[in-house]
Design a protein around this motif. Sequence first.
Motif, short mmCIF file in Angstrom:
data_model
loop_
_atom_site.label_atom_id
_atom_site.label_comp_id
_atom_site.label_asym_id
_atom_site.label_seq_id
_atom_site.Cartn_x
_atom_site.Cartn_y
_atom_site.Cartn_z
N GLY A 1 15.76 1.12 -0.32
CA GLY A 1 15.36 2.36 -0.96
C GLY A 1 16.43 2.96 -1.83
N GLU A 2 17.41 2.15 -2.23
CA GLU A 2 18.52 2.62 -3.05
C GLU A 2 18.28 2.41 -4.54
N ALA A 3 17.23 1.68 -4.87
CA ALA A 3 16.94 1.37 -6.27
C ALA A 3 15.44 1.43 -6.49
N ARG A 4 15.06 1.65 -7.76
CA ARG A 4 13.66 1.54 -8.17
C ARG A 4 13.53 0.40 -9.17
N SER A 5 12.30 -0.04 -9.41
CA SER A 5 12.09 -1.18 -10.28
C SER A 5 10.95 -0.91 -11.25
N ALA A 6 10.81 -1.82 -12.22
CA ALA A 6 9.73 -1.74 -13.19
C ALA A 6 9.27 -3.16 -13.49
N PHE A 7 7.97 -3.29 -13.80
CA PHE A 7 7.37 -4.58 -14.13
C PHE A 7 6.93 -4.53 -15.58
N GLY B 1 7.77 3.53 -14.19
CA GLY B 1 9.07 3.65 -13.56
C GLY B 1 10.24 3.12 -14.35
N ALA B 2 10.03 2.76 -15.64
CA ALA B 2 11.13 2.19 -16.42
C ALA B 2 12.30 3.16 -16.53
N GLU B 3 11.99 4.45 -16.71
CA GLU B 3 13.07 5.44 -16.77
C GLU B 3 13.66 5.62 -15.37
N GLY B 4 14.90 5.28 -15.23
CA GLY B 4 15.58 5.41 -13.95
C GLY B 4 15.56 4.17 -13.09
N ALA B 5 14.89 3.10 -13.55
CA ALA B 5 14.84 1.87 -12.75
C ALA B 5 16.17 1.13 -12.82
N SER B 6 16.50 0.43 -11.73
CA SER B 6 17.71 -0.41 -11.68
C SER B 6 17.38 -1.89 -11.75
N VAL B 7 16.12 -2.22 -11.47
CA VAL B 7 15.66 -3.61 -11.45
C VAL B 7 14.45 -3.74 -12.36
N GLY B 8 14.46 -4.75 -13.22
CA GLY B 8 13.31 -5.01 -14.07
C GLY B 8 12.83 -6.44 -13.92
N ILE B 9 11.51 -6.62 -13.96
CA ILE B 9 10.91 -7.96 -14.04
C ILE B 9 10.17 -8.01 -15.37
N ASP C 1 19.08 -6.56 -14.76
CA ASP C 1 19.76 -5.37 -14.26
C ASP C 1 19.58 -4.25 -15.27
N LEU C 2 19.22 -3.09 -14.77
CA LEU C 2 19.04 -1.92 -15.63
C LEU C 2 19.99 -0.81 -15.20
N PRO C 3 20.44 0.02 -16.17
CA PRO C 3 20.11 -0.03 -17.60
C PRO C 3 20.84 -1.14 -18.31
N ASP C 4 20.29 -1.54 -19.46
CA ASP C 4 20.88 -2.55 -20.32
C ASP C 4 20.71 -2.06 -21.75
N PRO C 5 21.75 -2.13 -22.58
CA PRO C 5 21.63 -1.60 -23.95
C PRO C 5 20.54 -2.26 -24.77
N ALA C 6 20.13 -3.47 -24.39
CA ALA C 6 19.07 -4.15 -25.13
C ALA C 6 17.68 -3.77 -24.63
N VAL C 7 17.61 -2.97 -23.57
CA VAL C 7 16.33 -2.46 -23.07
C VAL C 7 16.29 -0.97 -23.41
N ARG C 8 15.63 -0.66 -24.51
CA ARG C 8 15.68 0.70 -25.06
C ARG C 8 14.39 1.46 -24.75
N LEU C 9 14.56 2.56 -24.03
CA LEU C 9 13.43 3.42 -23.71
C LEU C 9 13.08 4.24 -24.95
N GLU C 10 11.91 3.99 -25.54
CA GLU C 10 11.53 4.69 -26.75
C GLU C 10 10.86 6.03 -26.46
N ARG C 11 10.04 6.08 -25.44
CA ARG C 11 9.44 7.36 -25.03
C ARG C 11 8.76 7.20 -23.69
N VAL C 12 8.65 8.31 -22.97
CA VAL C 12 7.84 8.35 -21.76
C VAL C 12 6.52 9.02 -22.14
N ILE C 13 5.43 8.36 -21.86
CA ILE C 13 4.11 8.77 -22.34
C ILE C 13 3.52 9.83 -21.41
N ASP C 14 2.95 10.85 -22.00
CA ASP C 14 2.25 11.86 -21.19
C ASP C 14 0.90 11.28 -20.77
#
Length: 395
Positions: A122-128, A168-176, A195-208
């Motif tokens: 429970g120390e990390a969150r992830s995104a798919f 969950g991409a914003e704040g995730a530490s693990v990505g698949i 491993d996240l964050p990574d400079p090549a994985v750019r969060l463009e926006r969080v959608i409402d």
Amino acid sequence: MTPSAPTERSREIAARVETFVRDVVFPYERDARCGPHGPSAELVGELRAKARDAGVLTPHILSDGSHLTQRETAVVLRRSGLSPLGPVAVNTMAPDEGNMFLLGRIGTPWQKDRFLAPLVRGEARSAFFMTEPAAEQGAGSDPSMLQTTAVREGSGWRISGRKMFITGAEGASVGIVMARTGGADEGKATMFLVDLPDPAVRLERVIDTIDSSMPGGHAQVLLDGLRLGDEHVLGEVDEGFRYAQVRLAPARLSHCMRWLGSATRAQEIATEYATTRKAFGKLLIDHEGVGFMMAENAIELQQCELMIEWCAGVLDAGSPGGTESSMAKVAVSEALYRIADRCVQVMGGSGVARDSVVEQVFRETRAFRIYDGPSEVHKWSLARKIKRDALAARA
């Protein structure tokens, strides 16, 4: 299939989870740190610390690393879902629960230590990272439309593309990340761990979006030349679509389990309202229109429970469960939406006010009819199977 009684261990775990959710989590539902894009990282950490102290963190994975059966998981996850914050608090939330399942099944020892262990703790969150923007004709309900590419570069891979509605991409530490690794016509894809964050994985926006229970919300993400080594390949190269099915069938069912808990809670609240509130000289529930809605909810809650148990039994027997999970996902998501809608209707103005969690349950279950495949896509897939089976029987 005859319904089976919960096992002793699942009953015991579920009871502890329910007590924790009711006593500890419920009071947080109106916390100011619950925003339109889910609970804040601070709130998630606070809740998980309390769950850890209570011995209910990641309750579906046992101390030896083994996983509860799907039938057992259903008993536990329903209780965690009694609050929209419950799965977040006890670490049974999507997409982490599905990602943990997949990593446990096909990850290498190094990958499990680096990526899975922090999720289980429970120390990390992830995104798919699979869904892509419709405007770019990317993968959505049809994964074969995958546009993101992974190209061999030296001793590793270079991944480029854009992803959409990534929970969950914003704040995730693990990505698949799912990316195409064959040619444009080959229909092959590979999964990569990052491993996240990574400079090549750019969060463009969080959608409402209409829902608000998942930490980090749902994001649009640009993969801008992400470089990964072979050790980050999850499973085998070109087998990503097959692994997606390993993940998706249980994950669809887990959604059903959790949101059945939320609908159960909405029914509890609506029942309390209908049996205490009076109109035209009698309790609301004594008016046939209201009483029948409550009765219909009770019937459909039971039907959902049985549908989940049936599909869980299929998965526990070793079947991939694609067809059965599609059936369950359609039946349960549509029923839970009707249940939540009736609860709102019974409660009138109180049902649409955010003073009650019923309003949120309604929004979450409406989104569920789309997430993990819209009902219409699952029905289309089932119809194709019906046709294939009928033609094969006549051959």
